[in-house]
Scaffold this motif. Structure first.
Motif, PDB file in Angstrom:
ATOM      1  N   PRO A   1       0.832  -1.274   0.084  1.00 32.52           N
ATOM      2  CA  PRO A   1       0.162   0.137   0.132  1.00 32.52           C
ATOM      3  C   PRO A   1       0.893   1.246   0.195  1.00 32.52           C
ATOM      4  N   TYR A   2       1.848   1.353   0.671  1.00 35.98           N
ATOM      5  CA  TYR A   2       2.839   2.350   0.625  1.00 35.98           C
ATOM      6  C   TYR A   2       3.469   2.791  -0.799  1.00 35.98           C
ATOM      7  N   VAL A   3       3.953   1.526  -1.519  1.00 36.56           N
ATOM      8  CA  VAL A   3       4.134   1.773  -2.820  1.00 36.56           C
ATOM      9  C   VAL A   3       3.018   2.722  -3.737  1.00 36.56           C
ATOM     10  N   LEU A   4       1.843   1.977  -3.671  1.00 36.71           N
ATOM     11  CA  LEU A   4       0.915   2.400  -4.352  1.00 36.71           C
ATOM     12  C   LEU A   4       0.707   3.856  -4.186  1.00 36.71           C
ATOM     13  N   GLU A   5       0.340   4.189  -2.802  1.00 41.75           N
ATOM     14  CA  GLU A   5       0.232   5.556  -2.583  1.00 41.75           C
ATOM     15  C   GLU A   5       1.199   6.384  -2.932  1.00 41.75           C
ATOM     16  N   TRP A   6       2.492   6.177  -3.109  1.00 43.64           N
ATOM     17  CA  TRP A   6       3.487   6.901  -3.512  1.00 43.64           C
ATOM     18  C   TRP A   6       3.457   7.065  -5.009  1.00 43.64           C
ATOM     19  N   ASN A   7       2.706   6.270  -5.718  1.00 48.15           N
ATOM     20  CA  ASN A   7       2.712   6.120  -7.291  1.00 48.15           C
ATOM     21  C   ASN A   7       1.247   6.643  -7.671  1.00 48.15           C
ATOM     22  N   ARG A   8       0.563   7.011  -6.737  1.00 48.28           N
ATOM     23  CA  ARG A   8      -0.994   7.361  -6.859  1.00 48.28           C
ATOM     24  C   ARG A   8      -0.880   8.381  -7.999  1.00 48.28           C
ATOM     25  N   THR A   9      -0.155   9.462  -8.407  1.00 51.45           N
ATOM     26  CA  THR A   9      -0.518  10.453  -9.362  1.00 51.45           C
ATOM     27  C   THR A   9      -0.414   9.839 -10.750  1.00 51.45           C
ATOM     28  N   ALA A  10       0.335   8.560 -10.917  1.00 47.34           N
ATOM     29  CA  ALA A  10       0.320   7.763 -12.199  1.00 47.34           C
ATOM     30  C   ALA A  10      -0.665   6.777 -12.294  1.00 47.34           C
ATOM     31  N   LEU A  11      -1.347   6.570 -11.327  1.00 49.37           N
ATOM     32  CA  LEU A  11      -2.286   5.395 -11.360  1.00 49.37           C
ATOM     33  C   LEU A  11      -3.783   5.558 -11.138  1.00 49.37           C
ATOM     34  N   GLU A  12      -4.224   6.853 -10.914  1.00 45.11           N
ATOM     35  CA  GLU A  12      -5.390   7.234 -10.916  1.00 45.11           C
ATOM     36  C   GLU A  12      -6.237   6.626 -11.858  1.00 45.11           C
TER      37      GLU A  12
ATOM     38  N   ALA B   1      16.991   8.706  -2.753  1.00 44.47           N
ATOM     39  CA  ALA B   1      16.306   9.430  -1.397  1.00 44.47           C
ATOM     40  C   ALA B   1      14.907   9.052  -1.425  1.00 44.47           C
ATOM     41  N   ASP B   2      14.147   8.799  -2.621  1.00 42.70           N
ATOM     42  CA  ASP B   2      12.812   8.371  -2.520  1.00 42.70           C
ATOM     43  C   ASP B   2      12.705   7.103  -1.893  1.00 42.70           C
ATOM     44  N   PHE B   3      13.839   5.907  -2.237  1.00 43.57           N
ATOM     45  CA  PHE B   3      13.683   4.722  -1.631  1.00 43.57           C
ATOM     46  C   PHE B   3      13.759   4.929  -0.011  1.00 43.57           C
ATOM     47  N   GLU B   4      14.978   5.967   0.442  1.00 46.07           N
ATOM     48  CA  GLU B   4      15.016   5.930   1.947  1.00 46.07           C
ATOM     49  C   GLU B   4      13.658   6.564   2.540  1.00 46.07           C
ATOM     50  N   HIS B   5      13.127   7.295   1.844  1.00 46.83           N
ATOM     51  CA  HIS B   5      11.745   8.000   2.315  1.00 46.83           C
ATOM     52  C   HIS B   5      10.809   7.011   2.302  1.00 46.83           C
ATOM     53  N   LEU B   6      10.593   5.999   1.232  1.00 47.28           N
ATOM     54  CA  LEU B   6       9.802   4.853   1.230  1.00 47.28           C
ATOM     55  C   LEU B   6       9.954   3.912   2.223  1.00 47.28           C
ATOM     56  N   TYR B   7      11.397   3.591   2.695  1.00 48.01           N
ATOM     57  CA  TYR B   7      11.560   2.608   3.636  1.00 48.01           C
ATOM     58  C   TYR B   7      11.128   3.204   4.885  1.00 48.01           C
ATOM     59  N   LEU B   8      11.196   4.541   5.087  1.00 49.06           N
ATOM     60  CA  LEU B   8      10.738   5.090   6.561  1.00 49.06           C
ATOM     61  C   LEU B   8       9.222   5.040   6.834  1.00 49.06           C
ATOM     62  N   ASN B   9       8.565   5.274   5.631  1.00 49.26           N
ATOM     63  CA  ASN B   9       7.151   5.317   5.559  1.00 49.26           C
ATOM     64  C   ASN B   9       6.797   3.719   5.937  1.00 49.26           C
ATOM     65  N   CYS B  10       7.432   2.684   5.341  1.00 50.63           N
ATOM     66  CA  CYS B  10       6.767   1.471   5.675  1.00 50.63           C
ATOM     67  C   CYS B  10       7.127   0.970   6.986  1.00 50.63           C
ATOM     68  N   VAL B  11       8.255   1.540   7.641  1.00 49.14           N
ATOM     69  CA  VAL B  11       8.763   1.153   8.873  1.00 49.14           C
ATOM     70  C   VAL B  11       7.837   1.838   9.839  1.00 49.14           C
ATOM     71  N   ARG B  12       7.398   3.184   9.860  1.00 47.57           N
ATOM     72  CA  ARG B  12       6.585   3.825  10.506  1.00 47.57           C
ATOM     73  C   ARG B  12       5.101   3.642  10.309  1.00 47.57           C
ATOM     74  N   GLY B  13       4.676   3.041   9.295  1.00 47.82           N
ATOM     75  CA  GLY B  13       3.379   2.854   9.208  1.00 47.82           C
ATOM     76  C   GLY B  13       2.616   4.251   8.420  1.00 47.82           C
ATOM     77  N   GLU B  14       3.595   5.328   7.957  1.00 47.96           N
ATOM     78  CA  GLU B  14       3.049   6.362   7.381  1.00 47.96           C
ATOM     79  C   GLU B  14       2.195   6.233   6.145  1.00 47.96           C
ATOM     80  N   LEU B  15       0.628   6.367   6.103  1.00 50.89           N
ATOM     81  CA  LEU B  15       0.207   6.098   4.918  1.00 50.89           C
ATOM     82  C   LEU B  15      -1.114   6.984   4.830  1.00 50.89           C
ATOM     83  N   GLN B  16      -1.314   7.593   3.668  1.00 46.22           N
ATOM     84  CA  GLN B  16      -2.474   8.443   3.464  1.00 46.22           C
ATOM     85  C   GLN B  16      -3.313   7.655   2.306  1.00 46.22           C
TER      86      GLN B  16
END
Length: 391
Positions: free
Chosen positions: A293-304, A374-389
């Motif tokens: 879900p974190y990757v899907l949310e990251w790619n949202r603008t390309a997937l709507e 840098a994007d991947f580092e940010h995504l890893y932190l999202n996935c570890v912390r559970g930060e998801l919109q």
């Protein structure tokens, strides 16, 4: 189960599918010129009755079948090297790759390497490195999947961990595709619920990332959306009741469909997952499920727009990106998938060293949006912390 869940297909290779068809194993080996097959499986499957039965079926048919089971999860070069030694020592003439993704990948790699003089890393999926393969030396392969996840039975590659730098490398040649797949869903019945869930989500990640990958491949997209529909309907059933042979059958097919579809590409789910399993030995399918879900949310603008169509095919009440994302989250909750990478042992301090490995992963090129380290580092932190919109 309806009687229609049986078929003989030739896509993407010869496939013989249906409950109870393991009895055909000897004839398929013989059709590929095998008299002394080496059955490659993993240490967990090796003592189970299904392996003894497969060996007995072969021996009763006059085949001198031996077993090689020095295969670990997230297989490494040493597993392949030991298998090549066993193949040569026993004067074998073919491989039965029998098991989940690790056994299938190792079996295919052994069949490749028995005819080579170069090290396995010389055949990584880069540029034209596949041209280095001595095709004439490769051994034939019959693939028998026992999990509905990786779809490696219909793949032209093996994923092997390189312990020199703790990265997963894709070893590729078109002839690594097994000559035939024997898909017997009865072999998946004993799979525990938590493993059924993890490998089933791996199948979803393959279908989903193939659908999301940019590029023009309508055939792959068509396979991917139907694969996802089958998973939506049958994965919860397979997890809930391990003996549900219809659910097991449909998931086994969905798994093969995912690996057929992802010739279109994968993406950041796999890029994030590979360093985790290569360095921390996390389960590949489970890791894909967590980061999904974190990757899907990251790619949202390309997937709507694409997700409006996908939601319609899946029959979701909310035909939007948010509707698909909520379905993924609900499916994970229903079958017991953890919400964060922290729950499977990945920590915030892993983000920085893992990010360059994720960026260099071959899957990164298929992500819907361009990625940086840098994007991947940010995504890893999202996935570890559970930060998801979600909204």
């Amino acid at each position: 189960m309806t009687t229609t869940l049986k078929g003989n297909w030739n896509y993407p290779t010869l496939m013989r599918f249906g409950a109870g068809r393991i009895v055909e194993l000897p004839e398929h080996c013989k059709a590929r010129g095998m008299e002394r097959p080496l059955l490659v499986t993993d240490a967990g499957l090796a003592p189970l009755p299904m392996i003894a039965r497969a060996q007995t079926l072969c021996r009763d048919a006059g085949l001198e079948c031996e077993i090689f089971a020095d295969v670990q999860p997230n297989p490494v070069e040493a597993n392949v090297t030991a298998g090549v030694s066993a193949f040569r020592r026993g004067a074998h003439d073919g491989v039965i790759a029998f098991g989940g993704g690790s056994a299938l990948d190792t079996g295919k790699a052994i069949a490749l390497m028995v005819g080579q003089t170069r090290p396995i890393w010389d055949f990584e999926d880069r540029e034209d490195w596949y041209t280095r393969v001595n095709v004439a030396g490769m051994a034939p392969v019959v693939a028998v999947p026992t999990t509905a996840g990786t779809g490696s039975e219909v793949g032209r590659a093996s994923v092997i961990t390189d312990l020199r730098d703790h990265t997963k490398k894709i070893i590729f040649h078109a002839k690594m595709m097994p000559g035939i797949v024997l898909g017997d869903p009865e072999l998946t019945v004993g799979l525990p619920a938590h493993i059924t869930a993890a490998v089933g989500m791996d199948a979803l990640s393959h279908n989903l990332e193939a659908y999301c990958a940019p590029g023009y491949h309508p055939m792959a997209e068509g396979i991917a959306v139907e694969g996802m529909r089958l998973i939506k309907e049958f994965l919860p059933r397979a997890v809930k009741s391990g003996a549900d042979i219809e659910a097991r059958s449909q998931m086994l097919i969905a798994s093969s469909m995912g690996a057929t579809a992802f010739q279109k590409g994968l993406g950041a789910m796999h890029s994030l997952s590979h360093p985790c399993s290569a360095n921390l030995n996390t389960h590949h399918g489970l890791t894909n499920a967590v980061v999904m879900p974190y990757v899907l949310e990251w790619n949202r603008t390309a997937l709507e727009e694409k997700f409006v169509r996908l939601a319609a095919w899946l029959g979701l009440p909310d035909r939007s990106f948010a509707g698909v994302l909520r379905w993924v989250l609900e499916l994970r909750r229903e079958i017991g998938i953890p919400h964060t990478l922290a729950e499977i042992g990945v920590k915030e301090e892993h983000a920085k060293p893992f990010a360059p490995q994720a960026f260099a992963d071959p899957s990164t090129g298929g992500n819907p949006l361009p990625m940086t380290t840098a994007d991947f580092e940010h995504l890893y932190l999202n996935c570890v912390r559970g930060e998801l919109q979600v909204g």
